[in-house]
Design an enzyme around this catalytic site. Sequence first.
Site, PDB file in Angstrom:
ATOM      1  N   LYS A 152       0.840  -1.182   0.000  1.00 27.27           N
ATOM      2  CA  LYS A 152       0.000   0.000   0.000  1.00 27.27           C
ATOM      3  C   LYS A 152       0.881   1.241   0.000  1.00 27.27           C
ATOM      4  CE  LYS A 152      -1.197   1.760   4.091  1.00 27.27           C
ATOM      5  NZ  LYS A 152      -0.116   2.185   4.976  1.00 27.27           N
ATOM      6  N   ASP A 181      -2.395  -5.865   2.427  1.00 28.86           N
ATOM      7  CA  ASP A 181      -2.801  -5.024   3.552  1.00 28.86           C
ATOM      8  C   ASP A 181      -2.421  -5.847   4.772  1.00 28.86           C
ATOM      9  OD1 ASP A 181      -4.036  -3.972   5.738  1.00 28.86           O
ATOM     10  OD2 ASP A 181      -5.910  -3.503   4.732  1.00 28.86           O
ATOM     11  N   HIS A 182      -1.392  -5.432   5.486  1.00 23.25           N
ATOM     12  CA  HIS A 182      -0.852  -6.347   6.506  1.00 23.25           C
ATOM     13  C   HIS A 182      -1.855  -6.637   7.621  1.00 23.25           C
ATOM     14  CE1 HIS A 182       0.183  -2.679   8.779  1.00 23.25           C
ATOM     15  NE2 HIS A 182       0.299  -3.437   9.838  1.00 23.25           N
ATOM     16  N   GLU A 220      -2.358   4.828  17.872  1.00 23.31           N
ATOM     17  CA  GLU A 220      -0.913   4.621  18.007  1.00 23.31           C
ATOM     18  C   GLU A 220      -0.367   5.687  18.933  1.00 23.31           C
ATOM     19  OE1 GLU A 220       1.205   3.369  14.238  1.00 23.31           O
ATOM     20  OE2 GLU A 220      -0.448   4.544  13.445  1.00 23.31           O
ATOM     21  N   ASP A 239      -3.762   6.523   5.044  1.00 22.86           N
ATOM     22  CA  ASP A 239      -2.754   5.632   5.620  1.00 22.86           C
ATOM     23  C   ASP A 239      -3.396   4.466   6.375  1.00 22.86           C
ATOM     24  OD1 ASP A 239      -0.003   5.033   6.276  1.00 22.86           O
ATOM     25  OD2 ASP A 239      -0.441   5.684   8.319  1.00 22.86           O
ATOM     26  N   HIS A 244      -6.732  -0.557   6.256  1.00 19.16           N
ATOM     27  CA  HIS A 244      -6.826  -1.384   7.459  1.00 19.16           C
ATOM     28  C   HIS A 244      -8.202  -1.313   8.126  1.00 19.16           C
ATOM     29  CE1 HIS A 244      -2.646  -1.426   6.686  1.00 19.16           C
ATOM     30  NE2 HIS A 244      -2.267  -0.441   7.460  1.00 19.16           N
TER      31      HIS A 244
HETATM   32  C1  BG6 Z   1       0.902   1.114   8.299  1.00 13.41           C
HETATM   33  C2  BG6 Z   1       0.865   2.598   8.321  1.00 13.41           C
HETATM   34  O1  BG6 Z   1       0.210   0.607   7.197  1.00 13.41           O
HETATM   35  O2  BG6 Z   1       0.305   0.609   9.494  1.00 13.41           O
HETATM   36  C3  BG6 Z   1       1.585   3.145   9.551  1.00 13.41           C
HETATM   37  O3  BG6 Z   1       1.483   3.111   7.152  1.00 13.41           O
HETATM   38  C4  BG6 Z   1       1.024   2.530  10.789  1.00 13.41           C
HETATM   39  O4  BG6 Z   1       1.494   4.562   9.609  1.00 13.41           O
HETATM   40  C5  BG6 Z   1       0.970   1.015  10.674  1.00 13.41           C
HETATM   41  O5  BG6 Z   1       1.861   2.913  11.866  1.00 13.41           O
HETATM   42  C6  BG6 Z   1       0.225   0.401  11.835  1.00 13.41           C
HETATM   43  O6  BG6 Z   1       0.377  -0.977  11.789  1.00 13.41           O
HETATM   44  P1  BG6 Z   1       0.293  -1.851  13.105  1.00 13.41           P
HETATM   45  O7  BG6 Z   1       0.430  -3.249  12.629  1.00 13.41           O
HETATM   46  O8  BG6 Z   1       1.420  -1.390  13.999  1.00 13.41           O
HETATM   47  O9  BG6 Z   1      -1.037  -1.546  13.714  1.00 13.41           O
END
Ligand code: BG6
Length: 506
Positions: A152, A181-182, A220, A239, A244
Amino acid sequence: MKRTDNQIIVIFGGRGDLAMRKIVPALLALHRQGLMPAGYAVLATGRSKITDEAYREEIRNALKEPDNGDNGNDLSAFLSAFYYTDIDPSVSGDYNTLPDKLEMLRQKSGSRGNTLFYLSVPPELYRVIPRNLALQGLNNEGDGWKRMIIEKPFGYDYASAVALNKILLEHWNESQVYRIDHYLGKETVQNILVTRFSNGIFEPLWNRNYVHHVEITSSESLGVEMRGAYYEGAGALRDMIQNHLLHLVGFIAMEPPSSMDSTSIRNELVKVFDSLRPYKNKEISRMSIRGQYTSAHVRGEWQKGYREEDNVNPTSMTETFAALKLHIDNWRWGGVPFYIRTGKRLPTRVTEAVIHFKPTPHYLFSGENVCDGCNQLIIRIQPDEGILLKFGMKIPGAGFKVKNVNMDFHYSDLAVERIPDAYERLLYDCMNGDSTLYTRSDAVLAAWRFLDPVIKAWRNDHSVPLYGYPAGTWGPEHADDLIEEPELTWRYPCKNLADDGVYCEL
Ligand code: BG6
């Protein structure tokens, strides 16, 4: 477990942050679980000229693994599968030597033509690399499958996502493209489907008759760190929400698929996105809130405001907090609001979904015995991964005193040594041709289509305020106004799943 095909993995951006922090460690974890193919090689690419040995050394340093005993041997065996070649991805001529390099690695590893290309590069290169690979015939599946993972952001808004998709599909088939999309690789996100579809007790309640509203938070505590330049052009909406958070909405709201195969699940996800009620321009300031963190002391430490971060414009209008109210216009969810929010520099790092069930039709226990916070199912994605049900119980003794109690499950109780990282699962799936947890083009486009009016209004309409919020707080106070009933607010979660409120461990 299915044996993975022998293959070559090519990582564009092989020396970059994502490769070093996520992709290579995920491959190492798969190697240690015996899940890598019997024959494989990894070819990393980058602009600078370095040797295979120097690249292996960089990986060794990045992995920060002890270099002795079994671990050291194991790591050396893993590293010996890595190779490096310099390619400037935007220069077509640089690709001329790639087919020969791949052929050499195929012979070494006995992997026919199966090749996975991982594009871990800035998004402007997504338009260039697929075409250049195709010009070398490296999209051709005659000698084995070819797949491409794209990070992404997939586009910047609806129009740019359509354009990017068009360019990609000129040379590649949809079935070859894996948009990552992780969040979908997270165990706890996949567990939403298992919780819903493996238990008979939730399904009868999972609809407009019993659910009052759904709330999703992804907060976060960090700021933008070193990513100011990227974040300036993205903001919280692009983002985190476009991908997500909308995927979390999709998993919570989707209909049961006819089977757990990729097409059935992805079809149901798209139906949710297609049912999102489009925003009308005049309601955007009522249905969305944006904010930007300002400097403040957080737990004794001075934190910069967003506008003071490196590579950020001092008059930036980029949002670091975004909250939306949305509706899903279908039979299951008609009339049930979904509230979603995300932000940087909030009090703690938490991602969770809260299903707020309706109260009893006639509440019998009055006065101080109102059960605040009862009737909630909390699905905790991270940290303290688990599920919690909040409901009212009688306090022993005279009368009918009601107390809000918790019934909870924590992943840590399962006694599995660790929860695998999302990238492990996603890489493994792509290596095996399973696209279930990757985003199909129609879903990406539907998500952008839904958010486009908000993106435009936030850019062009200055009547939609950008509120400042001090670092370390839960975002603009106005975010509470999104929630219709005056007595309701967001849940203020803590590090521990079972806690909430003001006085908790963050
Ligand atoms: C990413 C964003 O896709 O996901 C980041 O670009 C964000 O800005 C991150 O910090 C959050 O991922 P996770 O797995 O830490 O919730």
